[in-house]
Design a protein around this motif. Sequence first.
Motif, PDB file in Angstrom:
ATOM      1  N   UNK A   1       0.842  -1.212   0.000  1.00 56.04           N
ATOM      2  CA  UNK A   1       0.000   0.000   0.000  1.00 56.04           C
ATOM      3  C   UNK A   1       0.869   1.251   0.000  1.00 56.04           C
ATOM      4  N   UNK A   2       1.961   1.205   0.732  1.00 53.38           N
ATOM      5  CA  UNK A   2       2.863   2.365   0.745  1.00 53.38           C
ATOM      6  C   UNK A   2       3.448   2.591  -0.647  1.00 53.38           C
TER       7      UNK A   2
ATOM      8  N   UNK B   1       1.988   1.742  -3.471  1.00 50.87           N
ATOM      9  CA  UNK B   1       0.902   2.253  -4.318  1.00 50.87           C
ATOM     10  C   UNK B   1       0.737   3.759  -4.119  1.00 50.87           C
ATOM     11  N   UNK B   2       0.780   4.181  -2.861  1.00 54.57           N
ATOM     12  CA  UNK B   2       0.608   5.604  -2.558  1.00 54.57           C
ATOM     13  C   UNK B   2       1.771   6.411  -3.145  1.00 54.57           C
TER      14      UNK B   2
ATOM     15  N   UNK C   1       1.267   6.684  -6.817  1.00 53.20           N
ATOM     16  CA  UNK C   1       0.188   7.630  -7.107  1.00 53.20           C
ATOM     17  C   UNK C   1       0.687   9.064  -6.946  1.00 53.20           C
ATOM     18  N   UNK C   2       1.468   9.301  -5.892  1.00 51.09           N
ATOM     19  CA  UNK C   2       2.003  10.652  -5.683  1.00 51.09           C
ATOM     20  C   UNK C   2       2.963  11.026  -6.822  1.00 51.09           C
TER      21      UNK C   2
ATOM     22  N   UNK D   1       2.691   9.903  -9.876  1.00 50.39           N
ATOM     23  CA  UNK D   1       1.817  10.179 -11.026  1.00 50.39           C
ATOM     24  C   UNK D   1       1.231  11.594 -10.937  1.00 50.39           C
ATOM     25  N   UNK D   2       0.870  11.992  -9.713  1.00 49.41           N
ATOM     26  CA  UNK D   2       0.319  13.346  -9.520  1.00 49.41           C
ATOM     27  C   UNK D   2       1.356  14.394  -9.919  1.00 49.41           C
TER      28      UNK D   2
ATOM     29  N   UNK E   1       3.899  14.007 -11.925  1.00 52.17           N
ATOM     30  CA  UNK E   1       4.108  13.919 -13.373  1.00 52.17           C
ATOM     31  C   UNK E   1       3.023  14.715 -14.100  1.00 52.17           C
ATOM     32  N   UNK E   2       1.773  14.483 -13.696  1.00 53.56           N
ATOM     33  CA  UNK E   2       0.643  15.162 -14.332  1.00 53.56           C
ATOM     34  C   UNK E   2       0.755  16.670 -14.135  1.00 53.56           C
ATOM     35  N   UNK E   3       1.112  17.061 -12.919  1.00 58.16           N
ATOM     36  CA  UNK E   3       1.258  18.482 -12.600  1.00 58.16           C
ATOM     37  C   UNK E   3       2.278  19.132 -13.550  1.00 58.16           C
TER      38      UNK E   3
ATOM     39  N   UNK F   1       3.257  18.035 -16.504  1.00 54.48           N
ATOM     40  CA  UNK F   1       2.777  18.035 -17.895  1.00 54.48           C
ATOM     41  C   UNK F   1       1.721  19.121 -18.095  1.00 54.48           C
ATOM     42  N   UNK F   2       0.860  19.315 -17.085  1.00 49.26           N
ATOM     43  CA  UNK F   2      -0.173  20.344 -17.205  1.00 49.26           C
ATOM     44  C   UNK F   2       0.480  21.721 -17.279  1.00 49.26           C
TER      45      UNK F   2
ATOM     46  N   UNK G   1       2.042  22.075 -20.689  1.00 48.17           N
ATOM     47  CA  UNK G   1       1.014  22.336 -21.701  1.00 48.17           C
ATOM     48  C   UNK G   1       0.536  23.783 -21.608  1.00 48.17           C
TER      49      UNK G   1
END
Lengths: 93, 260
Positions: free
Chosen positions: A64-65, A67-68, A71-72, A74-75, A77-79, A81-82, A85
């Motif tokens: 679980x650690x 996974x978290x 996920x963090x 990924x957040x 990475x997205x930040x 890329x946004x 863009x």
Amino acid sequence: MRKLTGAFLSLLVASIMLAGCTKYADKTQMQQLSDMKSEISSLQQQIQTAQQQKTDLQKQIADKQDQIKKLQGNEQFLQQKLQQTHQDTTKTN
Amino acid sequence: MKRLSILAVVAILFAISSVASAQEEMKFDDWQAQMTTLTAQRDSLKNVLTQLNTDISGLKSQIASLDQQYQSEMQKYLDMLHATSADMQAFGLALSTLAGQANDYMKMSDQDLCAHRADVQAMGARIDSIKASRLALAAEFYDQVQSLESNYAQLQARIANCSQVASKTYTVGTWARNRDCLWNISKKKTIYDDPWKWPKIYVANRDQIKNPDLIYPKEVLNIPENGDLSSAEKSAAKAYYAKKARMMKSNTGDSTQPSN
């Protein structure tokens, strides 16, 4: 000959006295001992099960650690890329 | 002497029976010592078990707390993506399907690829729609989208050379003079010598043939290499025949072969 007979008699009497003086555990006490051994065996089994459960839970926690953490990541990475863009769009305009 | 022998035998028998009974029973002192040792062992095991149960309970509450943290992070992530979990799943599926199709096209020879030119070009709109979604920026999909885009660029470059690659072309004549329709062209000995292969010509020239029943004089058609019908060609034929069947229901007497 008489001396030899005397010696045997003395040996016989001594062994009778020796056997009669020794105290032995009675049936109830032997049952107590047996119960105690069973209880210990059962506790050992319970400990084994609990240790296995603890190991499984520790593994679940590690998963679980991870996974978290992923996920963090990924957040973040997205930040990035946004933002990228957004900057590209601003430059184009 | 006889008395002595009897006494000796009795003494030995008594000694043996004493030893045997001592082996069956346990001396009280030994019992007490064992009970003391076992009681200490039991108490120690009880302590270990209690400690383990406390640890397990702690770990379970840690898991519950991690679950909550994961849910909260996931919600934050989905909010950033402006999507739901179902959206993510659907996007992933659509992307995989498209990437699979692009890979299939990548493996095709130039000849076959040119026959699927229209299908490849149609992919462009779907790729644009995928790229327009915020989900395309998600780490889970980003690399796949980039790879799809790169594959599509390569496919487009190959398609741009299609006219050079086409081994054969055919210039459509007039119906009155040449009786040219896809069926008849396909039937020609110099083309496929098989009228049922008309969908090959139709699919390879979809950019200029909108309706297989309508081809026009002076149109230059690409003629793909002879071979079995591809799945795209079969499905194009199937769609055509289905449309024809629907038309025949309303107007009887229509033929089921493409004609001009």
